[in-house]
Structures are given as structure tokens and as C-alpha cells.
Design an enzyme around this catalytic site. Structure first.
Site, short mmCIF file in Angstrom:
data_model
loop_
_atom_site.label_atom_id
_atom_site.label_comp_id
_atom_site.label_asym_id
_atom_site.label_seq_id
_atom_site.Cartn_x
_atom_site.Cartn_y
_atom_site.Cartn_z
N GLU A 7 0.83 -1.21 0.00
CA GLU A 7 0.00 0.00 0.00
C GLU A 7 0.86 1.26 0.00
OE1 GLU A 7 -3.20 -1.89 3.12
OE2 GLU A 7 -2.27 0.02 3.53
N CYS B 264 2.86 8.37 1.87
CA CYS B 264 3.24 7.39 2.88
C CYS B 264 3.59 6.09 2.16
CB CYS B 264 2.05 7.20 3.84
SG CYS B 264 2.30 5.93 5.06
N CYS C 67 5.42 -7.54 7.60
CA CYS C 67 6.42 -7.06 8.55
C CYS C 67 6.75 -8.18 9.53
CB CYS C 67 5.89 -5.84 9.31
SG CYS C 67 7.13 -5.11 10.41
N CYS D 144 4.05 -6.41 15.89
CA CYS D 144 3.36 -5.58 16.87
C CYS D 144 1.87 -5.98 16.90
CB CYS D 144 3.51 -4.10 16.52
SG CYS D 144 5.24 -3.62 16.37
N CYS E 191 -1.12 -3.97 15.05
CA CYS E 191 -0.88 -3.48 13.70
C CYS E 191 -1.32 -4.51 12.65
CB CYS E 191 0.62 -3.18 13.55
SG CYS E 191 1.14 -2.86 11.86
N GLY F 135 5.59 -2.39 6.81
CA GLY F 135 6.98 -2.81 6.99
C GLY F 135 7.80 -1.93 7.91
N SER G 55 8.51 4.76 17.14
CA SER G 55 7.23 4.33 17.71
C SER G 55 7.47 3.80 19.12
CB SER G 55 6.63 3.22 16.83
OG SER G 55 6.46 3.72 15.52
N LEU G 56 6.91 4.48 20.10
CA LEU G 56 7.16 4.11 21.50
C LEU G 56 6.02 3.28 22.10
CD1 LEU G 56 8.66 7.13 23.50
CD2 LEU G 56 9.71 4.92 23.03
N ASN H 234 -6.31 2.75 15.45
CA ASN H 234 -7.26 2.30 14.42
C ASN H 234 -7.57 0.85 14.72
OD1 ASN H 234 -7.71 4.37 12.40
ND2 ASN H 234 -5.53 4.19 11.95
N CYS I 71 -2.14 1.32 8.90
CA CYS I 71 -1.18 0.72 7.98
C CYS I 71 -1.52 -0.74 7.76
CB CYS I 71 0.25 0.95 8.47
SG CYS I 71 0.98 -0.29 9.50
N1 SAH Z 1 7.33 -0.06 11.11
C1 SAH Z 1 7.41 1.33 11.34
C2 SAH Z 1 6.64 2.14 10.32
C3 SAH Z 1 5.30 1.65 9.88
S1 SAH Z 1 4.00 1.76 11.06
C4 SAH Z 1 6.95 1.66 12.75
O1 SAH Z 1 6.37 0.79 13.40
O2 SAH Z 1 7.21 2.76 13.21
C5 SAH Z 1 3.68 3.50 11.16
C6 SAH Z 1 3.04 3.93 12.46
O3 SAH Z 1 1.68 3.45 12.54
C7 SAH Z 1 3.75 3.40 13.70
O4 SAH Z 1 3.91 4.45 14.62
C8 SAH Z 1 2.78 2.36 14.21
O5 SAH Z 1 2.93 2.13 15.58
C9 SAH Z 1 1.45 2.95 13.83
N2 SAH Z 1 0.34 1.99 13.79
C10 SAH Z 1 0.36 0.74 13.31
N3 SAH Z 1 -0.85 0.15 13.44
C11 SAH Z 1 -1.66 1.07 14.00
C12 SAH Z 1 -3.03 1.06 14.40
N4 SAH Z 1 -3.80 -0.01 14.22
N5 SAH Z 1 -3.53 2.18 14.95
C13 SAH Z 1 -2.75 3.27 15.14
N6 SAH Z 1 -1.45 3.33 14.79
C14 SAH Z 1 -0.90 2.24 14.24
FE1 SF4 Z 2 5.85 -3.62 11.63
FE2 SF4 Z 2 5.56 -1.03 12.32
FE3 SF4 Z 2 3.44 -2.67 12.16
FE4 SF4 Z 2 5.19 -2.96 14.14
S1 SF4 Z 2 3.86 -1.17 13.77
S2 SF4 Z 2 4.31 -4.61 12.90
S3 SF4 Z 2 7.08 -2.49 13.10
S4 SF4 Z 2 4.75 -2.07 10.50
#
Ligand code: SAH
Ligand code: SF4
Length: 352
Positions: A95, A108, A115, A119, A122, A166, A221-222, A297, A340
């Protein structure tokens, strides 16, 4: 040899031409045709592309454009957020998203198919890892979005965020090659400061980014301010705990003289209390930091929800009172499944 033109740096293109016996001065018009005019199939008739280059382009060994087919396309109600699902040469799908307003869009981009970081909240993490993207496949996403913008809104991409599918720092070399091409002033010429790389905390990548010649923005991402809490959301935290992550961020900030952006996905009842906000303030103390709050989300594989607006405001107030700058990411694209990996996740579900 077969390769895609989009993924060749200016210097690599010159070298490739020289190797094929074509004068490297032809790199300039070709690089412009690929990265400024965004041509694909009609390259040999482009302005400045002279017979030796035409012959090279037509030859069997010569480069082709990156194969990428648009297979899904959704727009938000206002039409400004648009999400593209792109199919690659091997059938893998990724995407890319455009967000913003005419004349100043952000693209974006994805760095991998799926990935490996897992997490829990996600959609991409829930899919698992298929493969890394090549530099060409990353650059071609920008071209796809920019081409569509020019066709529909006359718009231009001003900012790039590596926040699609990713973990970009887990695919370090191709990601950097792609970004160095996108920011080349002989091509698309997007300033490095307008490029943000978002990482879940892949520390070797942060260290390398700190030493990279160009200064890209770093977003980390914390989502948790203690190892125990962060580890429950982000498995990678067990390998690289918070102290090490924050140390790598401090080093980046000091050597690059740059602010670090921290993302905090707000999950109702999980990491959204006043205490969590206070602990976030504590661990970032003394650092040149900015916090992006992202209300969760909802995804298929994770039962939690975003907190209410009141709670988001209260959380932000605490970090604001501590002097830490912050923004709440507006969920402008929510009606196009903005999280994402979500467009692809929905498609997989439909086709099952
Ligand atoms: N892998 C990298 C970049 C892609 S994710 C990372 O994790 O930083 C981009 C951002 O979207 C990250 O901050 C991630 O924590 C956040 N994200 C992923 N899934 C999400 C969700 N369901 N709701 C809100 N934020 C989300
Ligand atoms: Fe991968 Fe970022 Fe999603 Fe974590 S939040 S699974 S690092 S894409």
C-alpha cells in the site's frame, strides 16, 4: 542484466551506461525523464533522449521500468486522502497513501511486504513477513502517487513518510538507496528534511541512519514507557529494550542536531492514563523531542479500541504542561481504512 530504472542512483545509471558502451553524459536526460517527467513506456521518445540512448533502452539487456499495477484505490470522502494498493511483479501487494491538500501532499510508503516485527495492534504485523522491497519498488510508489496527483489535482508531493507497511530500518540499504534517489536534486528533489523514517526501534538501523550522509527525520514508535508495557505491544522490545533505544535516539539527536519524533498509539485502557503520560514525559526528559499521538485504528486481530476524545485531550495536556511539544494525528483517512496494512488486510479477508 535486468534491473529497473527507478532504483538506479544517478551515479549507478552513469556506470551502467558506461558498462554498455554508451557515453555517461546520457544519464542526465534519462534521469530527468524517469524522475521528473515520470515516464515509463515512452522513455525512448522523451526530450533529450538521443539515438544511442534509444538503442540502449530498446536493447534486450537494458533496463525497464519497475512492474507495478494498481489493483485497489480508495479515496476519503473529501478526496484528499487516497490509498493505493499496488501489485508487484511477483504478485505481492503493498500500500501507498497520499494525504494532505493540493500543492502539499505527503506520500506514505511501504518498505516491505508484510512485517516481521509482529506488533500486536498493527494490521501489517498481523500478516507476518513476506519479503523486503527493492529500492526500485520504493521509488516507484512515489512515482505512482505523484503521477496520479498530477493527473487529478495538479498536485505535488512535498513530504515522504516511511510509515506504510513494513519496518524500513529492517530493510536498510534499499530504503536508503530509494530515499537518496527521491531526494536527488537532479530528480524529484524532495528535501531530506521532508522525509521521515518511522521505526519501531530497530537499533542497528538507527545507528546507521545517524551516520548516513543525508539528514532524514527520525520517528520512533514508543507506545509504552516501561519495558514491561512496551514489550506486550512490541515484541522487538525484548531484544532492544528502552534504555538502549533512548540512547540511540539521543545519539541521533546530538550528532544530527535534530529533533526526534516519537509516536504513541493511544489504546483505551492500555496506555492512555495520566500515569502513562507522566512516564512518557519522564523518559523523554532532556531530549529534543516531539510526540505524535495516534488514536488506535481498530484492526481485525486486536480487540482494543481508541480512547475517547476527552481522554486523548487529557493525555496531551499532561505532556504539554511538561513542555513537550505534541500533535494528535487526525484520522482524516479513517473512512478509507487508514491504518497501515488495513486495505490489504481487508482485501485478503474478502478473497478468502
Ligand atoms: N514499522 C514502522 C513504520 C510503519 S507503522 C513503525 O512501526 O514505526 C507507522 C506507524 O503506525 C507506527 O507508529 C505504528 O505504531 C502505527 N500503527 C500501526 N498500526 C496502528 C493502528 N492499528 N492504529 C494506530 N497506529 C498504528
Ligand atoms: Fe511492523 Fe511497524 Fe506494524 Fe510494528 S507497527 S508490525 S514495526 S509495520
Amino acid at each position: 542484466m535486468n534491473f529497473s530504472l527507478e532504483g538506479l542512483s544517478y551515479e549507478a545509471l552513469e556506470a551502467q551506461l558506461a558498462e554498455s558502451g554508451v557515453n555517461p553524459v546520457h544519464a542526465k536526460p534519462l534521469f530527468r525523464a524517469v524522475h521528473r517527467r515520470l515516464l515509463r513506456n515512452d522513455l525512448d521518445s522523451a526530450e533529450g533522449v538521443l539515438p544511442p540512448l534509444q538503442r540502449w533502452l530498446a536493447s534486450e539487456q537494458a533496463a525497464k521500468s519497475c512492474a507495478m499495477e494498481l489493483v485497489g484505490d480508495t479515496s476519503s470522502a473529501d478526496g484528499f486522502t487516497r490509498k493505493y494498493l499496488l501489485r508487484l511483479h511477483d504478485g505481492a501487494e503493498v500500500e501507498s497513501v497520499q494525504m494532505g491538500f493540493p500543492g502539499r501532499y505527503t506520500a506514505c510508503l511501504s518498505s516491505q511486504v508484510g512485517c516481521a516485527m509482529g506488533c500486536v495492534f498493527c494490521a501489517t504485523g498481523q500478516m507476518g513477513f513476506s519479503r523486503h522491497l527493492t529500492a526500485s519498488e520504493i521509488v516507484a510508489q512515489v512515482h505512482q502517487v505523484e503521477r496520479e496527483l498530477r493527473r487529478t489535482q495538479g498536485g505535488t508531493i512535498r513530504n515522504i513518510v516511511m510509515m506504510g507497511m513494513g519496518e524500513p530500518l529492517h530493510n536498510f540499504e534499499p530504503t536508503m538507496e530509494a530515499l537518496d534517489i527521491i531526494t536527488d536534486n537532479r530528480g524529484l528533489n524532495i528535501g531530506p528534511a521532508r522525509v521521515a523514517i518511522s521505526t519501531v526501534g530497530y537499533i542497528p538501523g538507527i545507528r546507521k541512519l545517524t551516520r548516513h550522509s543525508k539528514r532524514y527525520s527520525l520517528a520512533v514508535s514508543l507506545h509504552g514507557a516501561s519495558d514491561e508495557e512496551r514489550g506486550q505491544l512490541i515484541p522487538l522490545n525484548k531484544r532492544w529494550p528502552l534504555v538502549e533505544l533512548l540512547d540511540a535516539c539521543r545519539e541521533y539527536s546530538a550528532l544530527k542536531r535534530a529533533r526526534v519524533f516519537f509516536a504513541w498509539t493511544l489504546i483505551g485502557g492500555v496506555n492512555d492514563s495520566d500515569d502513562h503520560a507522566q512516564r512518557l514525559v519522564d523518559i523523554l526528559k532532556g531530549m529534543d523531542a516531539h510526540v505524535n499521538l495516534i488514536p488506535l485504528n481498530p484492526t481485525e486481530g486486536y480487540k482494543e479500541q481508541a480512547p475517547g476524545e476527552e481522554r486523548v485531550r487529557a493525555f496531551q495536556q499532561i505532556i504539554q504542561d511538561a513542555g513537550l511539544p505534541s500533535t494528535v494525528r487526525q484520522r482524516r483517512g479513517i473512512d478509507v481504512a487508514a491504518g497501515c496494512g488495513q486495505l490489504k488486510a481487508q482485501r485478503v479477508k474478502r478473497t478468502r
